[in-house]
Motif scaffolding. Structure first.
Motif, short mmCIF file in Angstrom:
data_model
loop_
_atom_site.label_atom_id
_atom_site.label_comp_id
_atom_site.label_asym_id
_atom_site.label_seq_id
_atom_site.Cartn_x
_atom_site.Cartn_y
_atom_site.Cartn_z
N LEU A 412 54.27 69.46 36.37
CA LEU A 412 53.14 68.95 35.62
C LEU A 412 52.02 69.98 35.63
N ILE A 413 51.56 70.36 34.45
CA ILE A 413 50.56 71.41 34.32
C ILE A 413 49.44 70.95 33.38
N ASN A 414 48.36 71.75 33.33
CA ASN A 414 47.24 71.51 32.42
C ASN A 414 46.71 70.07 32.50
N PRO A 415 46.23 69.65 33.66
CA PRO A 415 45.77 68.26 33.82
C PRO A 415 44.44 68.00 33.12
N SER A 416 44.27 66.75 32.70
CA SER A 416 43.00 66.26 32.16
C SER A 416 43.01 64.74 32.30
N TRP A 417 41.92 64.10 31.85
CA TRP A 417 41.81 62.63 31.98
C TRP A 417 41.62 62.02 30.60
N ALA A 418 42.54 61.14 30.21
CA ALA A 418 42.43 60.43 28.94
C ALA A 418 41.47 59.25 29.05
N ILE A 419 41.48 58.57 30.20
CA ILE A 419 40.53 57.49 30.49
C ILE A 419 40.01 57.68 31.90
N LEU A 420 38.71 57.67 32.03
CA LEU A 420 38.07 57.74 33.35
C LEU A 420 36.92 56.73 33.33
N GLY A 421 37.14 55.61 33.99
CA GLY A 421 36.15 54.54 34.00
C GLY A 421 35.94 54.00 35.40
N LYS A 422 34.84 53.31 35.58
CA LYS A 422 34.52 52.71 36.88
C LYS A 422 33.97 51.31 36.66
N GLN A 423 34.51 50.39 37.42
CA GLN A 423 34.07 49.01 37.33
C GLN A 423 32.63 48.86 37.83
N THR A 424 31.81 48.15 37.07
CA THR A 424 30.45 47.82 37.50
C THR A 424 30.32 46.37 37.91
N ALA A 425 31.25 45.53 37.46
CA ALA A 425 31.29 44.11 37.84
C ALA A 425 32.74 43.66 37.77
N PRO A 426 33.21 42.86 38.73
CA PRO A 426 34.62 42.47 38.75
C PRO A 426 34.96 41.42 37.71
N HIS A 427 36.24 41.26 37.49
CA HIS A 427 36.77 40.22 36.61
C HIS A 427 36.91 38.95 37.46
N VAL A 428 36.24 37.86 37.08
CA VAL A 428 36.16 36.68 37.92
C VAL A 428 36.62 35.44 37.14
N PHE A 429 37.45 34.63 37.81
CA PHE A 429 37.83 33.32 37.29
C PHE A 429 37.26 32.25 38.21
N ASP A 430 36.63 31.23 37.63
CA ASP A 430 36.21 30.05 38.37
C ASP A 430 36.72 28.83 37.62
N SER A 431 37.24 27.86 38.37
CA SER A 431 37.79 26.67 37.75
C SER A 431 37.48 25.45 38.60
N ALA A 432 36.79 24.48 38.01
CA ALA A 432 36.55 23.20 38.66
C ALA A 432 37.47 22.16 38.01
N TYR A 433 38.10 21.33 38.82
CA TYR A 433 39.07 20.40 38.27
C TYR A 433 39.12 19.11 39.07
N GLY A 434 39.61 18.09 38.41
CA GLY A 434 39.86 16.81 39.05
C GLY A 434 41.03 16.12 38.38
N ILE A 435 41.78 15.36 39.15
CA ILE A 435 42.94 14.66 38.59
C ILE A 435 43.16 13.40 39.41
N ALA A 436 43.56 12.33 38.75
CA ALA A 436 43.81 11.05 39.41
C ALA A 436 45.03 10.39 38.81
N SER A 437 45.72 9.57 39.62
CA SER A 437 46.91 8.88 39.14
C SER A 437 47.01 7.50 39.79
N ARG A 438 47.60 6.57 39.05
CA ARG A 438 47.74 5.21 39.57
C ARG A 438 48.91 4.52 38.89
N ASP A 439 49.55 3.63 39.61
CA ASP A 439 50.65 2.83 39.07
C ASP A 439 50.14 1.44 38.70
N PHE A 440 50.56 0.98 37.52
CA PHE A 440 50.32 -0.38 37.08
C PHE A 440 51.69 -1.01 36.79
N GLY A 441 52.33 -1.50 37.83
CA GLY A 441 53.69 -2.00 37.68
C GLY A 441 54.61 -0.87 37.27
#
Length: 773
Positions: A412-441
């Motif tokens: 491998l010769i003649n190196p360079s960078w096609a993409i050079l980036g740095k994260q300034t804030a992370p990728h974040v997932f937040d999820s609030a949830y609720g679930i309920a179940s009941r039998d009626f006969g």
């Protein structure tokens, strides 16, 4: 440049020889003993509700209402090809699942986001983003191998696949295409162990061993330790698939005091292999000549030949994960559950590009998070409230693409960078949830809701002019600075996802199910790398990277399932039939195309619908015979043409006229038929897998004929005083059918010299011996 950093084949041969010697010694001293029947292969549905009689071969799930299927440990091993790890291949026999093999043992990882699975025609986007482990989304949006090959099959008890409307407590990154959850085989109550050795075609060699402590520390704690080693040649071309894949795992289950139970799991794996080359459509249409076509064994004298050298198309990764499941019991009806997790992956892809350069995609990142739940029962109603917080660091999208020129010596010769980036804030997932179940006969009611906040990462683009082959952090330090119009800021999107289900028991043997809900799909994260590679084109149109980044939005869907389950047990045998019909309307589908800008990119602009019918059937006419079938007919089609920008060319116009056309790589019909025949200590298992016709492109100008493959496994089990010896022989694709398996059209292939069509695995023979005590 060396091919890989590690060489482990010698150690595997020593370990394999030792295990074979131990097995042979055990067999030599064994007398004839009574035989314990093998468990039936299980690829059927998770039971929807309690039944009059237990049905062998059916694995349960936590949901009583949604469409759910499961593959047990034996079904997982057979479906995945015996390679020892790959849950995607492990569920490939379940209804409406298309996860074709591009290598015999399910060990090949395609670089980028397409890991080779479609469910009801929906592709898993951005890596293994629909897979979870014990309900935890460990490796998320990830172009690397992630957790897909991290956990050995022997350490799993089953995999549960959910389709259609998703219960609100399923914490998967994306749910439009379903979710599959790997359930661990936690430590056993009694001391024991196992060891196995597999050998097969293409120099395949795998060794696995596991020890369970049983109950220790006054019966409060159990643990297991396992390790594995896998090595094989590629079935076409030069190189390894994998090269000395090694890994270990530790699991602990403890109850130190009343009301507290804690489980912990740690796994590590190395993952080195040479990549397979995809074919273009002309080559894929002539498999007689190109079935075994692959990257070249030598670099060659020209740049065009050098980029197709197998030594320039490889991958190297080390990954590990750790997570816990801590339950605190408040009283007999209420408990708190905390599930923290962490995943780390370090490595890179090398691949040759059409522009004559060799790209090194550096992937060093981690992901972490926690799921917290309150589980209780109030007024005869089971209820759950929870919150998931997940953080992941790029890639994806990519932040470090280093490029080189090839030469005739493989360097491998003649190196360079096609993409050079740095994260300034992370990728974040937040999820609030609720679930309920009941039998009626006879009626079971379940309702829930989930809200997702997705905070997109912030990324600064750095000027890489004049920077050579230096580490990533050094390259950032050497940069002249941030390029503002190529950088992006974080922003947040949110989506509300309801869920509801009704289950009605018409008779003791007849069950009716209906469910509906919303699904969440992936935004077009490739907006970042596409802009970096084509910044001049976008800037000329007055579009900055941040404007382009903020155009992302999630795919959403409205999904409906209607199912029936009929169980029977009589003079002519026992079994069940479970048909399901479904419909889904999808908005903002991610489509890769050129709307008139001058370059192709992924945009959330598609409008589509999915509908079809599927069924799973089990039938045991005799105690020694068990039959099963999974069937699926599916349509996944655009309902609107794709939008265009003013001034787009005629070619752009006609390429966007997609209304009514089937999505690419979606077969109309897919099914699996098989069973077990038991003859004393032997079990014979034939499997026929059938895939209907499809096309590789949206226009339908690249059609592919359907195909079928036939597998046959013969297994022997012999019980002795101090354990059980097993031996099996499997012939996969027995009639050596030539076909195209996976079609990969993700953004990674957009700039790659590889094609998108991957021939399916050829006839392969695998032998395995094992001993359990």
């Amino acid at each position: 440049m060396t091919m890989f950093a590690r060489k482990r084949r010698g150690s595997s041969l020593l370990l394999g020889g030792a295990s074979l010697a131990a097995l042979l010694g055990a067999a030599q001293g064994a007398g004839a003993q009574s035989f314990t029947p093998l468990p039936e292969i299980s690829i059927g549905p998770a039971p929807a509700a309690p039944k009059k009689k237990p049905e062998p071969g059916v694995i349960g799930s936590e949901s009583v209402s949604s469409t759910a299927y499961a593959a047990d440990a034996r079904g997982l091993d057979l479906a995945s090809g015996g390679g020892g790890s790959n849950p995607i291949r492990g569920i490939s026999w379940l209804p409406s699942v298309d996860a074709p093999a591009i290598d015999p043992y399910g060990l090949a990882n395609l670089p980028g986001g397409n890991k080779g699975i479609r469910i009801r025609g929906e592709v898993s986007q951005h890596g293994n983003s629909i897979g979870t482990v014990e309900g935890l989304p460990l490796s998320g949006i990830n172009p690397g191998p992630g957790v897909t090959w991290l956990i050995d099959n022997e350490n799993l008890s089953k995999i549960v696949l959910r389709q259609g409307p998703m219960p609100s407590d399923v914490n998967s990154y994306f749910t439009v295409g379903g979710n599959f959850d790997s359930r661990l085989r936690w430590p056993a109550e009694k001391f024991g162990g196992e060891i196995s050795q597999s050998v097969g075609s293409f120099s395949f060699l795998r060794t696995f061993a596991r020890i369970d402590s049983g109950e220790i520390l006054n019966g409060t704690t159990k643990l297991f330790v396992s390790g594995s080693f896998t090595d094989a040649d590629k079935w076409r071309g030069s190189g390894k698939d994998p090269q000395g894949k090694s890994g270990f795992a530790v699991g602990v289950d403890t109850k130190p005091v009343d009301g507290l139970e804690a489980k912990f799991f740690v796994a590590e794996s190395s993952f080195d292999q040479h990549s397979y080359q995809g074919l273009n459509y002309q080559q894929a249409s002539n498999l007689g000549a190109f079935r075994r076509y692959d990257f070249a064994a030598y670099p060659g004298p020209t740049t065009a030949s050098q980029i197709n050298y197998y030594g320039y198309n490889l991958q190297h990764f080390d990954s590990w994960t750790a997570f816990g499941d801590i339950a605190i019991e408040v009283d007999k009806t209420t408990r708190f559950v905390f599930k923290p997790y962490y995943f780390r992956e370090d490595g890179y892809y090398l691949d040759g590009q059409n522009n004559g350069r060799i790209r090194k995609w550096i992937i060093d990142h981690d992901m972490w998070g926690v799921v917290s739940e309150l589980q209780t029962r109030v007024l005869d109603t089971d209820a759950k409230l929870g919150f998931w917080h997940g953080v992941q660091n790029p890639p994806g999208p990519p932040t470090a693409w280093e490029v080189f020129a090839p030469n005739a010596g493989g360097g491998l010769i003649n190196p360079s960078w096609a993409i050079l980036g740095k994260q300034t804030a992370p990728h974040v997932f937040d999820s609030a949830y609720g679930i309920a179940s009941r039998d009626f006969g006879p009626l079971h009611v379940e309702a829930g809701a989930r809200y997702i906040w997705e905070r997109m990462a912030g990324i600064d683009a750095y000027n890489s002019t004049g920077i050579g082959d230096v580490p990533y952090d050094t390259a950032l330090a050497l940069s002249s600075g941030v390029i503002a119009n190529r950088s992006v800021k974080p922003f947040t999107i949110g989506t509300f996802l309801p869920f509801g289900a009704l289950t009605y028991r018409l008779t003791d043997d007849l069950l009716l199910k209906f469910s509906g809900g919303g699904g969440y799909g992936g935004p077009g994260y490739d907006a970042w790398p596409v802009f970096q590679q084509n910044s001049a084109t976008f800037l000329a149109k007055g579009i900055t990277a941040d404007q382009f980044w903020h155009s992302m939005k999630p795919e959403t869907s409205t999904q409906l399932d209607l199912g029936l389950r009929w169980s029977f047990d009589g003079a002519y045998g026992s079994g069940y039939v479970e048909p399901t019909i479904y419909y889904s309307r999808n908005h903002n589908k991610l489509v890769s195309y050129d709307p008139g800008i001058g370059t192709q990119y992924g945009a959330n602009v598609g409008e589509s619908q999915n509908y079809g019918a599927q069924a799973v059937v089990h039938y045991s006419p005799l105690e020694t015979v068990s039959l099963f079938a999974s069937l699926g007919y599916q349509r996944a089609e655009f309902v609107e043409d794709l939008p265009l920008l003013p001034g787009a060319s005629a070619a752009n116009y006609w390429s966007t006229r997609v209304k009514g056309k089937q999505l690419p790589d979606v077969p109309y019909f897919i099914s699996t038929i098989g069973g077990d025949l038991r003859i004393e200590q032997f079990t014979i298992t034939p499997i026929l897998h059938i895939v209907g016709s499809r096309a590789g492109d949206t226009s339908g100008y690249q059609p592919l004929a359907g195909y079928s493959t036939f597998d046959l496994t013969v297994k022997y089990e012999h019980k002795i005083d101090w354990g059980t010896i097993t031996a099996s022989v499997t012939c996969m694709n027995m009639f050596d059918t030539a076909y195209i398996g996976q079609i990969s059209s993700g953004y990674y292939q957009q700039t790659s010299a590889n094609g998108i069509y991957y021939p399916g695995a050829p006839r392969t023979v695998l032998a395995k011996v094992g001993f359990k005590f």
